[in-house]
Design a protein around this motif. Sequence first.
Motif, short mmCIF file in Angstrom:
data_model
loop_
_atom_site.label_atom_id
_atom_site.label_comp_id
_atom_site.label_asym_id
_atom_site.label_seq_id
_atom_site.Cartn_x
_atom_site.Cartn_y
_atom_site.Cartn_z
N MET A 331 12.06 9.36 -9.91
CA MET A 331 12.24 10.26 -8.88
C MET A 331 10.73 10.36 -7.78
O MET A 331 10.25 10.54 -8.20
N ILE A 332 11.04 9.35 -6.87
CA ILE A 332 10.05 8.85 -5.84
C ILE A 332 10.31 10.18 -4.58
O ILE A 332 10.62 10.57 -4.11
N GLY A 333 9.02 11.31 -4.67
CA GLY A 333 9.90 12.72 -3.94
C GLY A 333 9.94 12.43 -2.66
O GLY A 333 10.67 12.67 -1.71
N GLU A 334 9.38 11.50 -1.95
CA GLU A 334 9.56 11.33 -0.52
C GLU A 334 9.04 9.03 -0.27
O GLU A 334 7.82 9.20 -1.03
N MET A 335 9.83 8.70 -0.09
CA MET A 335 9.05 7.02 0.31
C MET A 335 8.03 7.42 1.98
O MET A 335 8.92 7.33 3.25
N ARG A 336 7.37 7.33 2.12
CA ARG A 336 6.38 7.98 3.20
C ARG A 336 5.65 6.26 3.86
O ARG A 336 5.34 6.16 5.03
N ASP A 337 5.52 5.26 3.62
CA ASP A 337 4.99 3.67 3.50
C ASP A 337 5.06 2.89 3.32
O ASP A 337 6.40 2.94 2.20
N PHE A 338 4.41 1.75 3.58
CA PHE A 338 5.08 0.86 3.08
C PHE A 338 4.98 0.70 1.66
O PHE A 338 5.94 -0.35 0.53
N GLU A 339 3.88 0.77 1.23
CA GLU A 339 3.36 0.67 -0.30
C GLU A 339 4.52 1.31 -1.48
O GLU A 339 4.57 1.00 -2.59
N THR A 340 4.39 2.28 -1.42
CA THR A 340 5.63 3.57 -1.95
C THR A 340 6.61 3.14 -2.24
O THR A 340 7.69 2.66 -3.66
N ALA A 341 7.51 2.21 -1.09
CA ALA A 341 8.92 1.83 -0.79
C ALA A 341 8.83 0.61 -1.00
O ALA A 341 9.59 0.27 -2.02
N HIS A 342 7.79 -0.37 -1.56
CA HIS A 342 7.54 -1.31 -1.42
C HIS A 342 7.57 -1.32 -3.33
O HIS A 342 8.82 -2.20 -4.40
N ILE A 343 6.90 -0.91 -4.18
CA ILE A 343 6.55 0.03 -5.25
C ILE A 343 8.02 0.16 -6.25
O ILE A 343 8.81 -0.43 -6.91
N GLY A 344 9.12 0.90 -5.66
CA GLY A 344 10.00 1.68 -4.96
C GLY A 344 10.97 0.43 -5.62
O GLY A 344 12.00 0.69 -6.40
N ILE A 345 10.80 -0.22 -4.65
CA ILE A 345 12.46 -1.47 -4.03
C ILE A 345 12.25 -2.33 -5.65
O ILE A 345 12.80 -2.39 -6.50
N GLN A 346 11.00 -2.89 -5.42
CA GLN A 346 10.29 -3.66 -6.52
C GLN A 346 11.27 -3.42 -7.97
O GLN A 346 11.80 -3.97 -9.09
N SER A 347 10.66 -1.71 -8.19
CA SER A 347 10.97 -1.25 -9.39
C SER A 347 12.61 -0.97 -9.52
O SER A 347 13.05 -1.55 -10.80
N SER A 348 13.42 -0.64 -8.52
CA SER A 348 14.25 -0.76 -8.76
C SER A 348 15.47 -2.51 -8.91
O SER A 348 16.79 -2.30 -9.88
N ASP A 362 20.51 9.78 10.01
CA ASP A 362 22.35 9.77 9.09
C ASP A 362 21.72 8.88 8.00
O ASP A 362 20.51 8.10 7.38
N SER A 363 22.91 8.28 7.14
CA SER A 363 22.76 7.44 5.77
C SER A 363 22.31 6.50 6.06
O SER A 363 21.83 5.45 5.74
N VAL A 364 23.38 6.01 7.12
CA VAL A 364 23.21 3.96 7.29
C VAL A 364 21.67 3.60 7.90
O VAL A 364 20.91 2.81 8.25
N SER A 365 21.44 5.01 8.70
CA SER A 365 19.70 4.48 9.56
C SER A 365 18.67 4.38 8.75
O SER A 365 17.06 3.63 8.99
N ALA A 366 19.05 4.70 7.07
CA ALA A 366 17.87 4.87 6.29
C ALA A 366 17.64 2.58 5.93
O ALA A 366 16.71 2.92 5.98
N VAL A 367 18.54 1.43 5.77
CA VAL A 367 17.87 0.68 6.46
C VAL A 367 17.41 0.38 7.07
O VAL A 367 16.16 -0.99 7.08
N SER A 368 17.68 0.47 8.58
CA SER A 368 16.41 0.25 9.78
C SER A 368 15.49 0.93 9.10
O SER A 368 14.26 0.31 9.52
N ARG A 369 14.86 2.60 9.16
CA ARG A 369 14.06 3.24 8.65
C ARG A 369 13.14 2.00 7.57
O ARG A 369 11.59 1.57 7.47
N LEU A 370 13.68 1.50 6.43
CA LEU A 370 12.97 1.24 5.10
C LEU A 370 12.78 -0.25 5.96
O LEU A 370 11.61 -0.46 5.74
N ALA A 371 12.77 -1.55 7.36
CA ALA A 371 12.95 -2.63 7.61
C ALA A 371 11.41 -2.12 8.60
O ALA A 371 10.70 -2.40 8.73
N ASP A 372 12.04 -1.10 9.07
CA ASP A 372 10.27 -0.43 10.04
C ASP A 372 9.42 -0.46 9.28
O ASP A 372 8.31 -0.59 9.55
N MET A 373 9.44 -0.22 7.84
CA MET A 373 8.00 -0.08 7.01
C MET A 373 7.46 -1.30 6.29
O MET A 373 6.83 -1.39 5.73
#
Length: 499
Positions: A331-348, A362-373
Motif C-alpha cells: 500500500m502506497i499512501g499517495e502517488m505523488r510523482d513519476f518515480e513512485t507511480a512507475h515503481i508501483g506499476i512495475q510492482s503490480s 472522478d475514477s476514470v480521470s485517474a488514467v489521464s493523471r497517470l499518463a500526465d505523470m
Amino acid sequence: MSESERAKKLPAPEIVFGLIPKGVSIDALREKCMAPIAQTDDALVIAVESRAAFPDAQILAMGIGKSAVVEIFPQAQIASLIRALYDLKSGVAEDTLNAIESIDDLSALARQEVLSDTVDAPVIKLVNGVLLEAVKERATDIHLEPFEDKLLVRYRIDGVLGDRYELTKGHQSPVTSRVKVMAGMDIAERFIPQDGRIGISMGDRAVDIRVSSLPTRHGERIVMRILDKARGLLTLEELGMRGREHEKLNSLIRAPHGMILLTGPTGSGKSTTLYAVLQALARPEVNIITVEDPVEYDVPGIGQVQVNEKAGVTFSSALRSILRQDPDIIMIGEMRDFETAHIGIQSSLTGHLVFSTLHTNDSVSAVSRLADMGIETYLIAGALLGVVAQRLVRQVCPNCKIPAAVPEILKKKYKMKKAWRGEGCEFCSFTGYKGRLGLFEQFEMTPQASDAIASGASVGKLRDIARENGMRTLAELGAERVASGDTTPEEMMRVVGEE
C-alpha cells in the motif's frame, strides 16, 4: 438493592463537580476510582468500587473536615461519571478567556507556559479546552486563523468548516506558542512552515493530532488534524457501501496482482477506505507492507513504514526497499510523482497487489493523471485493475428528519419524487446532519476499457465504456442516497454537483 439500581442514582456531574474538595484533582479521583456524590452536615458520601478504598475515601473527606461514608458502585459507572467531570472542566470557559485578557505581559505568559506546564496557566486551560471540545464534538480538524484584529478558532465537523470562537488579537501569541510547544515545534521560528505532532489522552482515550503551521501576513496559521484512535478502524461494511458496490470492491481486492487506486479530494476518506481494505486482506499467510505519510493508525499484522524525507525515506526509496522484503500486498499512501507511480506499476506487473491514492475528480480521470505523470498507456492498461472515486456526504439527522421539497433539477434528471432534511435539534447541534456516509464510484477494468486505454482513448470515451459496463457515477449514487432519505438534495449537490 442491586448494584445496577444503585448506579442509576449517581448524581449529575454538575453536582459532583461542586463537591470535590479544593486542591483535589480529577486525575486523583480517576486514579483511586472514586467520586464524592453527596454531603451532609458531618459526612461526605463517596462512590467507590470496593470497600478496600475506604482509607482513601477518609483522606478525601478529611480535606473538608468531614468523615467519609462510602457507597459501592460498579467501576464502569464511576469511570463514566469521572469522564463527564473532565468534559465539564475542559470546556472553554469565559473566566479562562478573561484571565488571559487581564494579563498585560502576554510575552511573559508565553514564556511561563513554555517553562512550566502547570494547569494553572490560563493559556493551557484554553488550548486544552479547545482540543478536548473538538474531540468530543467529532471534529476532524481545528483551524487557528489569525486576522488583523482577531484569532478565529474553527472546527471541521462532518466535512464542513464552521466558526467556533473569536478570540482577541492578544490571544494569538500565547495560544500559538502553546500549540507549537505541545507539538514539539520551534517557537522561535515564525517565518517558515513547520510540522509537528501532539499526543493527548482523555482518561483512557488516546488521540493523535497532526499539526501544521504556515506563516501568513497576520501571523502563523495553524491547522490540527485529529486522529481519534477511540473511534477505531472501520470495516468495508461500516463505510456505507451497499450491496452491489460492496460486492464489486470485495471481488476486486481479492485479485492476486495488479493495481487498485482510490481517488478523491483531501478529506474524502481515501485513507479510511484503504485501512478497511487492508483489514479485510490481513491474514497470517499474507505479507502486507505499507508506505505512509504519516502512519495514521496501527493495523495489527501489517508492516507500516513512515516516510521521513529528512532521513532520506521517501515513497520511492521506501518502495525499493519494500520490494526486497518479499511482500504480497503493497500500500502506497499517495502517488505523488513519476518515480513512485512507475515503481508501483512495475510492482503490480511482477506479481504484487498494489493499492494507492490519487487526487482526481472522478475514477476514470485517474488514467489521464497517470499518463500526465509520464506512465506509458500500455503499462497503465496492463497494470490497472480498477479505480474507486470516493466522496463523503453528511447524513440527515435521524432525530429531526422531516420531508422536504425535491429540487426541479433532480425531479427531471433522476425522476426523484421525495426527499428529506433535518430540522435541527440538540442531537445534531442544530445542523440537521449527524455523521457521514461514503459514495463509491467504481471504474472496473474490462478488456474493452484496457484496449481503449492502450490506444490512448479520451477520458470521455473511457467514461462511456465504463457506464456501458455498469459503472454508476458519483451523482447517480448521491441521487440514490437522497431518494432513500440518507442525505439531502443540498448536500448531494454540494459534494458531487449535477454531473
